[in-house]
Design an enzyme around this catalytic site. Structure first.
Site, short mmCIF file in Angstrom:
data_model
loop_
_atom_site.label_atom_id
_atom_site.label_comp_id
_atom_site.label_asym_id
_atom_site.label_seq_id
_atom_site.Cartn_x
_atom_site.Cartn_y
_atom_site.Cartn_z
N SER A 34 47.52 47.62 -2.67
CA SER A 34 46.73 47.31 -3.86
C SER A 34 45.51 48.22 -3.83
O SER A 34 45.07 48.64 -2.76
CB SER A 34 46.27 45.84 -3.81
OG SER A 34 45.27 45.60 -4.77
N TYR A 51 42.49 38.42 0.31
CA TYR A 51 43.44 39.38 -0.30
C TYR A 51 43.03 40.81 0.06
O TYR A 51 43.85 41.62 0.49
CB TYR A 51 43.46 39.18 -1.81
CG TYR A 51 44.42 40.09 -2.54
CD1 TYR A 51 45.79 39.86 -2.48
CD2 TYR A 51 43.96 41.17 -3.28
CE1 TYR A 51 46.68 40.70 -3.15
CE2 TYR A 51 44.83 42.01 -3.95
CZ TYR A 51 46.19 41.78 -3.88
OH TYR A 51 47.07 42.60 -4.54
N1 LIG Z 1 50.43 42.44 -10.58
C1 LIG Z 1 49.33 43.12 -10.23
O1 LIG Z 1 48.41 43.35 -11.02
C2 LIG Z 1 49.23 43.64 -8.81
C3 LIG Z 1 48.20 44.53 -8.49
C4 LIG Z 1 48.11 44.99 -7.17
C5 LIG Z 1 49.04 44.60 -6.22
N2 LIG Z 1 50.04 43.72 -6.56
C6 LIG Z 1 50.96 43.30 -5.51
O2 LIG Z 1 52.23 42.98 -6.05
C7 LIG Z 1 52.80 41.90 -5.28
C8 LIG Z 1 53.07 40.70 -6.17
O3 LIG Z 1 54.04 41.05 -7.12
P1 LIG Z 1 53.86 40.93 -8.68
O4 LIG Z 1 52.50 41.32 -9.05
O5 LIG Z 1 55.02 41.61 -9.27
O6 LIG Z 1 53.87 39.31 -8.89
P2 LIG Z 1 54.83 38.24 -9.54
O7 LIG Z 1 54.00 37.01 -9.59
O8 LIG Z 1 55.45 38.72 -10.82
O9 LIG Z 1 56.00 38.05 -8.45
C9 LIG Z 1 55.75 37.50 -7.22
C10 LIG Z 1 57.10 37.14 -6.58
O10 LIG Z 1 56.85 36.82 -5.22
C11 LIG Z 1 57.72 35.76 -4.87
N3 LIG Z 1 57.23 35.11 -3.67
C12 LIG Z 1 56.16 34.30 -3.52
N4 LIG Z 1 56.04 33.90 -2.24
C13 LIG Z 1 57.07 34.46 -1.58
C14 LIG Z 1 57.49 34.42 -0.22
N5 LIG Z 1 56.83 33.70 0.72
N6 LIG Z 1 58.57 35.13 0.14
C15 LIG Z 1 59.26 35.85 -0.78
N7 LIG Z 1 58.91 35.95 -2.08
C16 LIG Z 1 57.82 35.25 -2.46
C17 LIG Z 1 57.71 34.88 -6.12
O11 LIG Z 1 58.80 33.97 -6.11
C18 LIG Z 1 57.77 35.92 -7.23
O12 LIG Z 1 59.10 36.24 -7.57
C19 LIG Z 1 51.80 41.57 -4.17
O13 LIG Z 1 52.10 42.31 -3.02
C20 LIG Z 1 50.50 42.03 -4.81
O14 LIG Z 1 49.52 42.28 -3.84
C21 LIG Z 1 50.15 43.24 -7.84
#
Ligand SMILES: NC(=O)c1ccc[n+]([C@@H]2O[C@H](COP(=O)([O-])OP(=O)(O)OC[C@H]3O[C@@H](n4cnc5c(N)ncnc54)[C@H](O)[C@@H]3O)[C@@H](O)[C@H]2O)c1
Length: 255
Positions: free
Chosen positions: A143, A156
């Site tokens: 991130s 985080y």
């Molecule tokens: N969306 C953003 O703006 C953003 C920005 C920077 C970094 N990220 C990173 O992206 C990732 C999150 O993904 P997203 O933004 O696509 O979110 P999202 O909410 O669309 O998806 C998150 C997924 O993680 C799954 N999940 C939750 N706990 C879990 C576990 N213990 N084991 C396996 N799966 C699990 C959920 O079921 C869901 O499908 C993180 O690593 C986050 O740090 C996202």
């Protein structure tokens, strides 16, 4: 588009958002993809989307905080398809904003169990398998918060600095063994959670987008493209990089 035909691997947290876009993009590039998430229905949905587009996918329930699940998913890919050529360690939890002095150790522990200790387990088993093969590519979702300070988001923020540290240390340890380890650093990305927030708080959402040099948030597909490219042969001389996918945010030195 990068060509990953003949390659096998998996994506964690592939039931939604960036993880789903990544699984679809790896499959579109020709790879066989083991789609994993902790929520069963979403795994099946992602697999169906891949198959409907002509790709090859299987699904598995995987808890990204579990050392045993990490071991099992690596073995599963190798048992099914013969090798683990790529792994996208995408799972990561966020946290509600709270000043540092009010932070709870238990909340840090829950977040670190996925973002740090979970990632450590996945990388450990992936690297062991790839070392046997003498080849492989790992990409971690970090991130922009892992490069700057993030007021209110200390667990985080600290966890994503740890992701970056693990990425670069493993990259150095395995560079001469044919294994590349990279991360990409998204800024705000239009996942279902962000879409709900944007609808509920349009003024705040506008302020966020206005502060981004490109004046918009990313799509999940733009993040997924970075993950696939970093695991492809097109990025064959790139290891240990922490690639900003951020519309220019990082240049401003803010999260
Ligand atoms: N969306 C953003 O703006 C953003 C920005 C920077 C970094 N990220 C990173 O992206 C990732 C999150 O993904 P997203 O933004 O696509 O979110 P999202 O909410 O669309 O998806 C998150 C997924 O993680 C799954 N999940 C939750 N706990 C879990 C576990 N213990 N084991 C396996 N799966 C699990 C959920 O079921 C869901 O499908 C993180 O690593 C986050 O740090 C996202």
């Amino acid at each position: 588009m990068p060509d990953l035909s003949g390659k096998n691997g998996f994506v964690t947290a592939a039931g939604s958002g960036i993880g789903r876009a990544s699984a679809l993009a790896f499959a579109r590039a020709g790879a066989k993809v083991l789609v994993t998430d902790i929520v069963e229905d979403t795994v099946e949905e992602t697999c169906s989307l891949i198959r409907a587009a002509g790709g090859i996918a299987e699904g598995r329930i995987v808890d990204a905080s579990s050392d045993e699940d990490a071991r099992a998913v690596v073995a599963d890919v190798v048992d099914r398809w013969g090798s683990l050529d790529f792994a996208h360690n995408h799972a990561g939890l966020g946290a509600a904003a709270l000043p540092f002095a009010e932070q709870k150790r238990e909340a840090w522990q829950r977040l670190f169990d996925v973002n740090v200790f979970g990632l450590m387990s996945f990388m450990k088993y992936e690297l062991a398998q790839m070392e046997k093969q003498g080849a492989g590519a790992i990409v971690n979702t970090s991130s922009m918060s892992g490069k700057n300070g993030s007021p209110g988001l200390s667990p985080y923020n600290a966890s994503k600095w740890a992701v970056n540290g693990m990425t670069q240390t493993a990259a150095l340890e395995y560079a001469a063994k044919g294994i590349r380890v990279n991360a990409f650093c998204p800024s705000a990305t239009m996942t279902p959670a962000l879409a709900s927030w944007a609808e509920a708080s349009p003024e705040e959402y506008r302020a966020v987008t206005e502060a981004i040099p490109m004046k918009r948030v990313s799509s999940p597909e733009e993040q997924a493209a970075a993950a696939v490219w970093l695991c492809s042969d097109e990025a064959g001389f790139i290891t240990g990089t922490l690639l900003n996918v951020d519309g220019g945010d990082g240049i401003l030195g803010k999260q």
